[in-house]
Design a protein around this motif. Structure first.
Motif, PDB file in Angstrom:
ATOM      1  N   ILE A   7       0.824  -1.194   0.000  1.00  0.00           N
ATOM      2  CA  ILE A   7       0.000   0.000   0.000  1.00  0.00           C
ATOM      3  C   ILE A   7       0.862   1.248   0.000  1.00  0.00           C
ATOM      4  CG2 ILE A   7      -1.733   1.285   1.291  1.00  0.00           C
ATOM      5  CD1 ILE A   7      -2.773  -1.155  -0.161  1.00  0.00           C
ATOM      6  N   LEU A   8       1.995   1.221   0.712  1.00  0.00           N
ATOM      7  CA  LEU A   8       2.894   2.368   0.699  1.00  0.00           C
ATOM      8  C   LEU A   8       3.434   2.631  -0.695  1.00  0.00           C
ATOM      9  CD1 LEU A   8       4.849   1.807   4.023  1.00  0.00           C
ATOM     10  CD2 LEU A   8       3.230   3.619   3.533  1.00  0.00           C
ATOM     11  N   VAL A   9       3.696   1.568  -1.445  1.00  0.00           N
ATOM     12  CA  VAL A   9       4.125   1.729  -2.834  1.00  0.00           C
ATOM     13  C   VAL A   9       3.074   2.504  -3.615  1.00  0.00           C
ATOM     14  CG1 VAL A   9       4.499   0.487  -5.005  1.00  0.00           C
ATOM     15  CG2 VAL A   9       5.613  -0.308  -2.924  1.00  0.00           C
ATOM     16  N   LEU A  10       1.826   2.149  -3.418  1.00  0.00           N
ATOM     17  CA  LEU A  10       0.754   2.812  -4.147  1.00  0.00           C
ATOM     18  C   LEU A  10       0.616   4.264  -3.728  1.00  0.00           C
ATOM     19  CD1 LEU A  10      -1.813  -0.089  -3.875  1.00  0.00           C
ATOM     20  CD2 LEU A  10      -0.319   0.455  -5.798  1.00  0.00           C
ATOM     21  N   LEU A  11       0.903   4.561  -2.470  1.00  0.00           N
ATOM     22  CA  LEU A  11       0.806   5.940  -1.997  1.00  0.00           C
ATOM     23  C   LEU A  11       1.815   6.846  -2.667  1.00  0.00           C
ATOM     24  CD1 LEU A  11       0.260   5.529   1.817  1.00  0.00           C
ATOM     25  CD2 LEU A  11      -1.267   6.636   0.198  1.00  0.00           C
ATOM     26  N   ALA A  12       2.864   6.275  -3.207  1.00  0.00           N
ATOM     27  CA  ALA A  12       3.910   7.094  -3.806  1.00  0.00           C
ATOM     28  C   ALA A  12       3.419   7.885  -5.000  1.00  0.00           C
ATOM     29  CB  ALA A  12       5.083   6.210  -4.219  1.00  0.00           C
ATOM     30  N   ALA A  13       2.171   7.700  -5.396  1.00  0.00           N
ATOM     31  CA  ALA A  13       1.637   8.504  -6.503  1.00  0.00           C
ATOM     32  C   ALA A  13       0.252   9.028  -6.191  1.00  0.00           C
ATOM     33  CB  ALA A  13       1.601   7.675  -7.773  1.00  0.00           C
ATOM     34  N   VAL A  14      -0.019   9.355  -4.943  1.00  0.00           N
ATOM     35  CA  VAL A  14      -1.362   9.793  -4.570  1.00  0.00           C
ATOM     36  C   VAL A  14      -1.919  10.877  -5.466  1.00  0.00           C
ATOM     37  CG1 VAL A  14      -2.597  11.079  -2.779  1.00  0.00           C
ATOM     38  CG2 VAL A  14      -1.428   8.975  -2.221  1.00  0.00           C
ATOM     39  N   PRO A  15      -1.156  11.898  -5.862  1.00  0.00           N
ATOM     40  CA  PRO A  15      -1.761  12.904  -6.711  1.00  0.00           C
ATOM     41  C   PRO A  15      -1.584  12.614  -8.181  1.00  0.00           C
ATOM     42  CG  PRO A  15       0.387  13.643  -6.112  1.00  0.00           C
ATOM     43  CD  PRO A  15       0.204  12.280  -5.493  1.00  0.00           C
ATOM     44  N   LEU A  16      -1.162  11.387  -8.515  1.00  0.00           N
ATOM     45  CA  LEU A  16      -0.850  11.073  -9.897  1.00  0.00           C
ATOM     46  C   LEU A  16      -1.912  10.159 -10.466  1.00  0.00           C
ATOM     47  CD1 LEU A  16       2.928  10.369  -9.325  1.00  0.00           C
ATOM     48  CD2 LEU A  16       1.793  12.535  -9.748  1.00  0.00           C
ATOM     49  N   GLY A  17      -2.085  10.149 -11.785  1.00  0.00           N
ATOM     50  CA  GLY A  17      -3.178   9.345 -12.282  1.00  0.00           C
ATOM     51  C   GLY A  17      -3.163   9.014 -13.736  1.00  0.00           C
ATOM     52  N   ALA A  18      -4.348   8.657 -14.283  1.00  0.00           N
ATOM     53  CA  ALA A  18      -4.450   8.057 -15.587  1.00  0.00           C
ATOM     54  C   ALA A  18      -4.818   9.015 -16.701  1.00  0.00           C
ATOM     55  CB  ALA A  18      -5.484   6.923 -15.522  1.00  0.00           C
ATOM     56  N   GLY A 117     -11.401   8.929  -5.248  1.00  0.00           N
ATOM     57  CA  GLY A 117     -10.646   8.518  -6.430  1.00  0.00           C
ATOM     58  C   GLY A 117     -10.365   7.033  -6.413  1.00  0.00           C
ATOM     59  N   GLN A 118      -9.535   6.605  -7.337  1.00  0.00           N
ATOM     60  CA  GLN A 118      -9.165   5.196  -7.423  1.00  0.00           C
ATOM     61  C   GLN A 118      -7.792   5.064  -8.054  1.00  0.00           C
ATOM     62  OE1 GLN A 118     -11.931   3.107  -9.977  1.00  0.00           O
ATOM     63  NE2 GLN A 118     -12.308   4.943 -11.182  1.00  0.00           N
ATOM     64  N   PHE A 119      -7.196   3.880  -7.905  1.00  0.00           N
ATOM     65  CA  PHE A 119      -5.882   3.654  -8.477  1.00  0.00           C
ATOM     66  C   PHE A 119      -5.793   2.247  -9.056  1.00  0.00           C
ATOM     67  CE2 PHE A 119      -5.430   2.337  -4.011  1.00  0.00           C
ATOM     68  CZ  PHE A 119      -4.923   1.052  -4.165  1.00  0.00           C
ATOM     69  N   LYS A 120      -4.847   2.096  -9.954  1.00  0.00           N
ATOM     70  CA  LYS A 120      -4.439   0.801 -10.471  1.00  0.00           C
ATOM     71  C   LYS A 120      -2.917   0.750 -10.460  1.00  0.00           C
ATOM     72  CE  LYS A 120      -8.408   0.185 -13.562  1.00  0.00           C
ATOM     73  NZ  LYS A 120      -8.846  -0.040 -14.972  1.00  0.00           N
ATOM     74  N   ALA A 121      -2.357  -0.417 -10.201  1.00  0.00           N
ATOM     75  CA  ALA A 121      -0.907  -0.540 -10.151  1.00  0.00           C
ATOM     76  C   ALA A 121      -0.501  -1.963 -10.495  1.00  0.00           C
ATOM     77  CB  ALA A 121      -0.384  -0.166  -8.774  1.00  0.00           C
ATOM     78  N   THR A 122       0.766  -2.128 -10.813  1.00  0.00           N
ATOM     79  CA  THR A 122       1.367  -3.443 -11.011  1.00  0.00           C
ATOM     80  C   THR A 122       2.465  -3.615  -9.981  1.00  0.00           C
ATOM     81  OG1 THR A 122       0.906  -3.417 -13.379  1.00  0.00           O
ATOM     82  CG2 THR A 122       2.584  -4.957 -12.601  1.00  0.00           C
ATOM     83  N   VAL A 123       2.410  -4.686  -9.215  1.00  0.00           N
ATOM     84  CA  VAL A 123       3.392  -4.940  -8.163  1.00  0.00           C
ATOM     85  C   VAL A 123       4.211  -6.161  -8.532  1.00  0.00           C
ATOM     86  CG1 VAL A 123       3.699  -5.527  -5.730  1.00  0.00           C
ATOM     87  CG2 VAL A 123       1.952  -3.884  -6.411  1.00  0.00           C
ATOM     88  N   LYS A 134      -5.627  -3.031  -7.546  1.00  0.00           N
ATOM     89  CA  LYS A 134      -6.548  -1.908  -7.696  1.00  0.00           C
ATOM     90  C   LYS A 134      -7.188  -1.596  -6.354  1.00  0.00           C
ATOM     91  CE  LYS A 134     -10.463  -4.770  -9.217  1.00  0.00           C
ATOM     92  NZ  LYS A 134     -11.475  -4.978 -10.282  1.00  0.00           N
ATOM     93  N   GLY A 135      -7.716  -0.391  -6.235  1.00  0.00           N
ATOM     94  CA  GLY A 135      -8.346  -0.015  -4.990  1.00  0.00           C
ATOM     95  C   GLY A 135      -8.934   1.375  -5.042  1.00  0.00           C
ATOM     96  N   LYS A 136      -9.413   1.846  -3.900  1.00  0.00           N
ATOM     97  CA  LYS A 136     -10.119   3.118  -3.801  1.00  0.00           C
ATOM     98  C   LYS A 136      -9.352   4.099  -2.915  1.00  0.00           C
ATOM     99  CE  LYS A 136     -14.719   0.997  -4.170  1.00  0.00           C
ATOM    100  NZ  LYS A 136     -16.038   0.828  -3.504  1.00  0.00           N
ATOM    101  N   MET A 137      -9.607   5.397  -3.135  1.00  0.00           N
ATOM    102  CA  MET A 137      -9.081   6.453  -2.286  1.00  0.00           C
ATOM    103  C   MET A 137     -10.219   7.374  -1.877  1.00  0.00           C
ATOM    104  SD  MET A 137      -5.422   7.456  -3.974  1.00  0.00           S
ATOM    105  CE  MET A 137      -6.149   7.989  -5.518  1.00  0.00           C
ATOM    106  N   LEU A 138     -10.210   7.788  -0.623  1.00  0.00           N
ATOM    107  CA  LEU A 138     -11.181   8.732  -0.097  1.00  0.00           C
ATOM    108  C   LEU A 138     -10.426   9.837   0.632  1.00  0.00           C
ATOM    109  CD1 LEU A 138     -13.728   6.177   1.437  1.00  0.00           C
ATOM    110  CD2 LEU A 138     -14.025   7.455  -0.697  1.00  0.00           C
ATOM    111  N   ALA A 139     -10.853  11.091   0.449  1.00  0.00           N
ATOM    112  CA  ALA A 139     -10.201  12.231   1.096  1.00  0.00           C
ATOM    113  C   ALA A 139     -11.169  12.856   2.093  1.00  0.00           C
ATOM    114  CB  ALA A 139      -9.765  13.260   0.061  1.00  0.00           C
ATOM    115  N   GLY A 156      -6.253  -0.874  -0.727  1.00  0.00           N
ATOM    116  CA  GLY A 156      -6.046  -1.851  -1.794  1.00  0.00           C
ATOM    117  C   GLY A 156      -6.879  -3.086  -1.529  1.00  0.00           C
ATOM    118  N   SER A 157      -7.607  -3.540  -2.539  1.00  0.00           N
ATOM    119  CA  SER A 157      -8.538  -4.649  -2.325  1.00  0.00           C
ATOM    120  C   SER A 157      -8.224  -5.878  -3.157  1.00  0.00           C
ATOM    121  CB  SER A 157      -9.969  -4.189  -2.641  1.00  0.00           C
ATOM    122  OG  SER A 157     -10.044  -3.685  -3.962  1.00  0.00           O
ATOM    123  N   THR A 158      -7.429  -5.737  -4.221  1.00  0.00           N
ATOM    124  CA  THR A 158      -7.144  -6.866  -5.095  1.00  0.00           C
ATOM    125  C   THR A 158      -5.665  -6.852  -5.468  1.00  0.00           C
ATOM    126  OG1 THR A 158      -9.341  -6.680  -6.082  1.00  0.00           O
ATOM    127  CG2 THR A 158      -7.743  -7.977  -7.287  1.00  0.00           C
TER     128      THR A 158
END
Length: 257
Positions: A7-18, A117-123, A134-139, A156-158
């Motif tokens: 999850i910390l890896v995914l946080l490294a792009a919180v303001p970044l997107g698709a 918001g939401q995110f997608k990533a490859t780990v 993939k997962g969700k973000m709430l502010a 992160g849910s999946t």
């Protein structure tokens, strides 16, 4: 620890997107940064503030295809003709969000919600093939040490389920950019990940003491007699673990209504 690191890896792009079609891009060495900020409506009053919704998106990648360095800090500076208002807006304590699902977070703090918001990533773990996440973000509106903050709940849910909360400080400064949002990203000891898409939308209307208010408001500061203006909307500065720092200033248009 592996799930938390993921999850910390995914946080490294919180303001970044698709959504990069209309964003700006900068390069330093092998590292590319794409960043976009949009707002609506584009037609705004000249002499008073009106509610707006803001969308953030972007991405970090390398020309070589290698994993980008981990992000260590984010600073987003917003034009002084935009304003964040939290007076009278319910506050969500950080403890209400720790180790919760998005459903529980909303159940506890829906009244303080200011974005989603939401995110997608490859780990890529050493002992298995890369897999999508993939997962969700709430502010949520919050406070820390008496100062306004935004808490971003990342879940992160999946294929695994884990949550972490990131805090953005809100400060004010003189000059072209009046509001500053900043966050430090925790270090990640291991586990590599590549964010492939993130989107965040901020906006919230509410009432306080019988008066209509908006979490984000703006005006089109065009000179008298001009139907619109071009202005520096925001500046994003991103600092990485390898000490690289990339910055982009976004210029946008508004029209007077």
């Amino acid at each position: 620890m592996r799930r938390i690191a993921l999850i910390l890896v995914l946080l490294a792009a919180v303001p970044l997107g698709a959504d990069l079609a209309h964003g700006e891009r900068t390069k330093q060495g092998d590292l590319y940064l794409s960043f976009n900020v949009g707002f609506s409506p584009h037609a705004l009053p000249r002499d008073r503030l009106a509610p707006v919704t803001v969308d953030l998106s972007g991405s970090v990648q390398t020309a070589s295809g290698e994993d980008p360095p981990q992000l260590r800090s984010i600073m987003l500076e917003v034009n002084r003709y935009g304003q964040l208002t939290t007076q009278g807006l319910p506050v969500c304590p950080r403890g209400e969000l720790e180790s919760t699902s998005p459903e529980v977070a909303l159940e506890r703090c829906r009244n303080a919600l200011v974005g989603h918001g939401q995110f997608k990533a490859t780990v890529d773990f050493p002992d298995r093939d890369p897999f999508p996440v993939k997962g969700k973000m709430l502010a949520f509106n919050s406070r820390a040490q008496g100062l306004p903050t935004i808490l971003v709940h990342v879940h992160g849910s999946t294929p695994v389920s884990a949550t972490i909360v990131l805090r953005f400080k809100i400060t004010q400064k003189p000059g072209r950019f009046g509001t500053v949002l900043s966050a430090k990203i925790p270090k990640i000891a291991a586990d590599l990940g590549s964010v492939t898409g993130i989107s965040l939308t901020f906006g919230r209307k509410y009432r306080h003491e019988g008066e209509k208010r908006s979490f984000i408001s703006a005006r089109c500061a065009a000179p008298s007699g001009f139907p619109g203006a071009t202005f520096s909307l925001a500046k994003g500065t991103f600092t990485f673990a390898n000490e690289q720092q990339l910055a982009i200033t976004l210029r946008r248009n508004c029209s007077v209504r």
